[in-house]
Write a protein that holds these residues in place. Structure first.
Motif, PDB file in Angstrom:
ATOM      1  N   LEU A 197       0.902  -1.215  -0.151  1.00  0.00           N
ATOM      2  CA  LEU A 197      -0.075  -0.122  -0.247  1.00  0.00           C
ATOM      3  C   LEU A 197       0.864   1.257  -0.160  1.00  0.00           C
ATOM      4  N   LYS A 198       1.763   1.176   0.830  1.00  0.00           N
ATOM      5  CA  LYS A 198       2.623   2.350   0.908  1.00  0.00           C
ATOM      6  C   LYS A 198       3.549   2.615  -0.283  1.00  0.00           C
ATOM      7  N   GLU A 199       3.957   1.707  -0.919  1.00  0.00           N
ATOM      8  CA  GLU A 199       4.752   1.646  -2.337  1.00  0.00           C
ATOM      9  C   GLU A 199       3.959   2.174  -3.239  1.00  0.00           C
ATOM     10  N   ASN A 200       2.638   1.945  -3.183  1.00  0.00           N
ATOM     11  CA  ASN A 200       1.769   2.196  -4.563  1.00  0.00           C
ATOM     12  C   ASN A 200       0.653   3.498  -4.147  1.00  0.00           C
ATOM     13  N   SER A 201       1.147   4.369  -3.080  1.00  0.00           N
ATOM     14  CA  SER A 201       0.269   5.284  -2.951  1.00  0.00           C
ATOM     15  C   SER A 201       1.187   6.595  -2.442  1.00  0.00           C
ATOM     16  N   LYS A 202       0.700   7.777  -2.729  1.00  0.00           N
ATOM     17  CA  LYS A 202       1.283   9.301  -2.458  1.00  0.00           C
ATOM     18  C   LYS A 202       1.039   9.773  -1.109  1.00  0.00           C
ATOM     19  N   SER A 203       0.095   9.073  -0.282  1.00  0.00           N
ATOM     20  CA  SER A 203      -0.112   9.716   0.943  1.00  0.00           C
ATOM     21  C   SER A 203      -0.833   8.331   1.694  1.00  0.00           C
ATOM     22  N   VAL A 204      -0.988   8.927   2.951  1.00  0.00           N
ATOM     23  CA  VAL A 204      -1.497   7.903   3.778  1.00  0.00           C
ATOM     24  C   VAL A 204      -3.117   7.792   3.404  1.00  0.00           C
ATOM     25  N   GLU A 205      -3.685   8.808   3.290  1.00  0.00           N
ATOM     26  CA  GLU A 205      -5.016   8.837   2.526  1.00  0.00           C
ATOM     27  C   GLU A 205      -5.029   7.923   1.368  1.00  0.00           C
ATOM     28  N   ALA A 206      -4.343   7.925   0.668  1.00  0.00           N
ATOM     29  CA  ALA A 206      -4.306   7.241  -0.700  1.00  0.00           C
ATOM     30  C   ALA A 206      -3.816   5.882  -0.271  1.00  0.00           C
ATOM     31  N   GLU A 207      -3.270   5.426   0.634  1.00  0.00           N
ATOM     32  CA  GLU A 207      -3.212   4.121   1.070  1.00  0.00           C
ATOM     33  C   GLU A 207      -4.644   3.611   1.382  1.00  0.00           C
TER      34      GLU A 207
END
Length: 439
Positions: free
Chosen positions: A243-253
């Motif tokens: 999730l972290k590697e494929n998102s730009k923010s915590v909200e995106a995760e």
């Protein structure tokens, strides 16, 4: 025609009644070394197994269930004619059908936790209670059924639990969707879902295709059902890292996690709140499962068609086939300690879920969903996309969005099968019939 009232006093509680929240549970596996003693065990458990009739008093939320494998029926000396009248998937066993379930590589039977999937596993006892203290009290009563029986050996045990938050190891609220069964008097969790014919889940009653399953003799199968239980290890650190590697923010995760599941981690469905989480909705049992897909979201812009939840229960969505004949009752119970919040590296501790399918058709319910809906995407026109949370291998996932859809390719496998088996959960009268065999 009015639905037939179910014989709830002859059906095991674990078949139809949802479990309390929170609860503690334990699974105990047995091997039968002596036929006579095995039959005595059936007699004893028939007196402690909880029926689905509405219980009252302090033990209302405590249940004891028992299931028998095909090898267990053979060990009890059940006539071959009777065994052959049961499901052929059950007779083959889960390990023999592993490839079709996606159980290969790390998940292959040769890597399973022993004795799961072996010829030694004959009987599985399940005890469920609201807390550890009541569980131990129920276990004390259950132990009386097998202690001091030299022909019976306990060979496996798995403790598990469901927290008050109802969340599993990936952090999602679990156990939300439960179908209504005609004649049971037990409501489902989706008021928009028409109750199912009893024969979809219990043998001896008419099913959605107007068929009635029977066995030889009738008492063996009537009011019984099939159970597929699986120990599934969850790679929580890998999931968090992805999730972290494929998102730009915590909200995106969190949004990506919700798109993969079909719900936010609170249990709030994307169908009702597609842009942000709503914990109050997620915790509301009167609202968190009250939705369909086709009318408001045919393209999957809210809930992707390939998300875990929509794959396993497409509801009214347009798919290849008839969704109603593949519906199943599902139980999921967490085992192992939770990985602490924020930890992104595996700590080597085994954790996951004990999954249990309950239904009258192993083939067109559990196996169909596992092979066709989880591990393929043809039914939704997604070629070979697989379930992003528990697909078997080479997992691709499509998130419909405008102006351009998002494609995630080569998602690692987050769930590994550690073992399991197909069992038959007899009615209470059938348990007594098993105890009285004289061959």
């Amino acid at each position: 025609m009015e639905p037939t009232e179910l014989e709830l006093d002859d059906i095991q509680s674990g078949v139809l009644r949802p479990r309390p929240t929170p609860y503690a549970a334990t699974y105990i596996g047995f091997r039968i070394d002596d036929r006579k003693t095995g039959r005595e065990l059936m007699q004893r458990v028939s007196k402690v197994v909880t029926s689905a009739a509405n219980p009252k008093g302090p033990l209302a939320d405590v249940s004891v269930s028992v299931a028998v494998t095909c090898k267990g029926l053979e060990a009890l000396g059940v006539p071959q004619e009777s065994i052959e009248s049961l499901s052929w998937e059950f007779r083959e066993g889960m390990a023999a059908r592993a490839d079709g379930l996606g159980d290969f590589g790390e998940s292959a039977p040769e890597n399973w936790e022993q004795p799961l999937g072996s010829s030694d596993l004959h009987v599985v006892l399940v005890v469920v209670a609201p807390d550890d203290q009541q569980l131990e009290a129920a276990l004390d009563r259950a132990r009386e059924t097998y202690h001091n029986m030299p022909g019976i050996k306990a060979i496996w045990r798995q403790n598990c639990r469901a927290l008050e938050t109802e969340k599993e190891q990936f952090g999602f609220r679990d156990g939300i969707s439960h179908p209504a069964v005609e004649g049971s008097g037990i409501p489902g969790t989706n008021p928009q879902e028409v109750p199912f014919k009893a024969g979809e889940f219990v043998l001896g009653y008419s099913d959605e295709m107007r068929g009635v399953q029977s066995t030889v003799p009738d008492i063996l199968g009537r009011n019984g059902t099939y159970v597929a239980f699986r120990k599934l290890q969850q790679r929580v650190a890998d999931f968090r890292q992805y999730l972290k590697e494929n998102s730009k923010s915590v909200e995106a995760e969190e949004l990506l996690a919700a798109k993969m599941m079909g719900r936010w981690r609170s249990g709030a469905p994307l169908a009702l709140c597609p842009f942000h989480d709503d914990p109050e909705l997620g915790a509301d049992p009167l609202r968190n499962n009250d939705f369909l897909f086709e009318a408001e979201d045919p393209a999957g812009l809210k809930t992707p068609s390939g998300s875990h939840m929509r794959r396993c229960n497409p509801r009214d969505a347009a798919i290849a086939g008839v969704a109603r004949i593949h519906r199943m009752i599902r139980r999921g119970t967490t085992y192992g300690p939770a990985l602490p919040e924020g930890v992104m590296v595996d700590d080597g501790i085994d954790r996951g879920i004990i999954f249990a399918f309950v239904g009258a058709f192993i083939g067109r319910q559990f196996e169909f969903i596992q092979s066709q809906w989880i591990n393929d995407g043809i039914f939704i026109g997604a070629d070979h996309d697989r379930d992003p949370l528990c697909g078997s291998h080479e997992i691709d996932f499509t998130i419909p969005q405008k102006p351009v859809r998002r494609r995630l390719k080569g998602i690692p496998r987050f769930v590994i099968t550690r073992g399991g088996e197909y069992c038959f959960m007899p009615g209470l009268r059938a348990l007594r019939w098993l105890s009285e065999l004289d061959t």
